[in-house]
Design an enzyme around this catalytic site. Structure first.
Site: not given
Length: 589
Positions: A234, A158
């Site tokens: 995710e 991320e």
């Protein structure tokens, strides 16, 4: 040998379209003797892939160590994935977030020439290179094109929510290739345009992280990844908890609906978490977005497989959905849930924390309080010491406390300063004189955002009123190996106090002939740590929400189990009670 590639529309396994149905399972949050069971239950739910982070700081507690033994044997974990006929996705970071202490970055990293983390800074990248080179012998031979289970490796984590150093990402890609990784590389970011742009490279396959609005977010992802398969790598189907807040759960129906939308759109998925496990020891991370919030010991995450490895309602609902996209054997299912055993253990031997400190302390002197990092202590507890003498009622203050300081004068408690309350000062009584001792607890390093890598301890000069308090000593409290503590407690006479007046260690023993997992009730205690047979289960805290600690069955013996409790404050009962079921506390509803 097999070949795994990314095609114009699909993931390709030996040139045939392949959908990834993955579940997150972090080897370092599960007892190694339970790895095979958790992996098998993932396959039984309908998954074909296991995803795991790699926690750099756990493998490398110091710069000259890279530990892959016992519960850190990543190679064995991956071999068990392969033995179950499943694939693996590995996310080595170097930053992982994961609600893990410091986001997986070692504390010692920040004392090595002031590296600028998560950038192309040469000092930082040299240390990352050493880490990746240590991982290479584990990962490289276990890639799918060499007969192993690994099909994908993720670059960073991320990154678009943190930075935009494209040269850094390019160097990570180059480094991963140089050590011998040949499988496809991916990135993950929340499906926001700026994050997707800043967090990846044209040469990397972008995936998304989200837990709702699947159709909308897949569309945003497609705008930035115009070719190849869509993947939510995710898929958030639960959440984590902070001390002093509520226990998070998510609607089974809503999670099922979002999973169905993902799969109906043809996307691949990684369920985060399939099985959360436990932040054993003092490994939990923390958030600080204006208020410091340490994560609890449990990482149950309201996952399909709960912290004790038992299928939940969500497990069976997900299995039904997945069964429409993969073949399942209705006879190959997990065994029914087992209740824990209920019994109590008297804690009959105790010892003040001060005696352990006096026997083990290694003092470093300084004019002003040092950070714990400055003495090479990057986790757990430390003690500060100085001498004071005041006439009138006065105030002792610090610039900042990270994260919790119990302040004692001549070993009598004066008060407690807590970072989450932004406490920085305590009153000294008139005539206060003698030895000032401060028990400092690092409650978990921030794992997300700008406060990554910050030092722990008492920050800045100390003052009594406006006068600097000089001449300090600092010693870590060594808890990584408690063999000496166990011997000290075992030789203490038995007492019948019935209470725990902290800070104090207390010990008891018990048999467990029937075996199996246990759940330790902590509701009658206030704050501290628990060890069983030398293994630290983690922290407990009366503020909740978590009310029990999970005890993995493989830690236990039929006879002669030892439990040691560090109670920092006070407990009404010097008794350890085991209960039938896990209690993670109240929810919002």
């Amino acid at each position: 040998m097999s070949v795994f590639t990314i095609g114009e529309q699909d993931f390709l396994l030996n040139d045939q379209p392949h959908r990834i149905l993955a579940g997150a399972l972090h080897y370092f949050r599960v007892h190694p003797d339970q790895w095979a069971d958790r992996i098998r239950k993932a396959r039984q739910m309908g998954l074909n892939t296991i995803e795991t982070y790699v926690a750099w700081n756990l493998h490398a507690p110091s710069e000259d160590v890279f530990d892959t033994s016992a519960g850190l044997d990543l190679g064995r974990f991956l071999d068990l994935v392969a033995a179950e006929g499943m694939h693996a996705i590995v996310r080595p970071g170097p930053y992982i977030c994961a609600e893990w202490d410091n986001g997986g970055l070692p504390g010692w990293l920040f004392s090595k020439g002031n590296p600028v983390i998560r950038t192309s800074d040469p000092v930082y990248m040299a240390l990352v290179r050493s880490y990746m080179e240590a991982l290479a012998p584990i990962l490289v031979p276990r890639q799918i094109d060499r007969g192993g289970p690994i099909i994908l490796v993720q670059i960073e984590n991320e990154y678009g929510a943190y930075g935009s150093d494209m040269h850094y990402l390019e160097q990570l890609v180059e480094l991963n290739r140089e050590i011998g990784l040949s499988v496809p590389f991916t990135t993950v970011d929340q499906p926001e345009p700026a994050m997707l742009i800043n967090g990846s490279l044209p040469s990397l396959h972008k995936t998304g992280s989200f837990g709702g609005k699947s159709t909308e977010r897949l569309a945003t992802l497609r705008e930035h990844q115009p070719t190849g398969p869509l993947m939510c790598s995710e898929f958030w189907i639960g959440w984590f908890d902070h001390w002093g807040a509520h226990h998070h759960t998510t609607s089974v129906q809503e999670s099922v609906h979002e999973l169905e939308e993902l799969l109906a759109a043809g996307a691949s998925v990684n369920v985060y978490m399939f099985h959360g496990g436990t932040n054993f020891g003092m490994s939990n991370g923390a958030n600080d977005k204006g208020v410091y919030q340490p994560t609890v010991t449990s990482y149950d995450y309201d996952a399909p497989l709960d912290e004790a490895g038992q299928p939940t309602e969500k497990y069976w609902a997900f299995r039904e959905v997945l069964g429409r996209y993969t073949e399942l054997d209705d006879q190959d299912i997990p065994a029914p849930r087992q209740a824990g055993q209920e019994f109590s253990v008297s804690l009959t031997q105790d010892m003040p924390l001060w005696e352990y400190l006096d026997a083990t302390a290694s003092w470093t002197q300084s004019q002003d309080p040092l950070t714990t990092d400055a003495v090479g202590s990057f986790n757990g507890f430390s003690v500060y010491r100085s001498q004071i003498s005041v006439g009138e009622r006065s105030v002792l203050s610090f610039s900042e406390v990270r994260d919790r300081a119990q302040i004692f004068l001549n070993r009598e408690l004066l008060g407690t300063l807590s970072r989450d309350q932004k406490d920085r000062a305590v009153t000294l009584p008139a005539g206060a004189a003698g030895t000032l001792e401060i028990v400092l607890e690092d409650q978990g390093r921030v794992n997300y955002g700008e406060r990554l890598g910050e030092a722990k301890g008492l920050i800045g000069p100390a003052h009594i009123n406006d006068v600097p308090l000089r001449d300090w000593e600092l010693s870590p409290l060594p808890f990584s190996d408690i063999a000496a503590l166990s011997i000290m407690l075992a030789t203490r006479p038995e007492t019948a106090n019935g209470v725990l007046a902290g800070p104090v260690f207390a010990r008891g023993t018990f048999d467990h002939p029937l075996g199996g997992d246990l759940f330790l009730d902590t509701q009658h205690w206030t704050k501290g740590l628990v060890w069983i047979n030398g293994f630290c289960l983690g922290r407990y805290w009366g503020r909740g929400p978590q009310r029990t600690l999970y005890v993995p069955g493989p830690l236990l013996r039929p006879e002669g189990n030892e439990i040691i409790v560090l109670e920092l404050q006070a407990a009404q009962r010097a008794v350890a009670s085991f209960v039938a079921a896990h209690d993670l506390g109240h929810t919002e509803f």
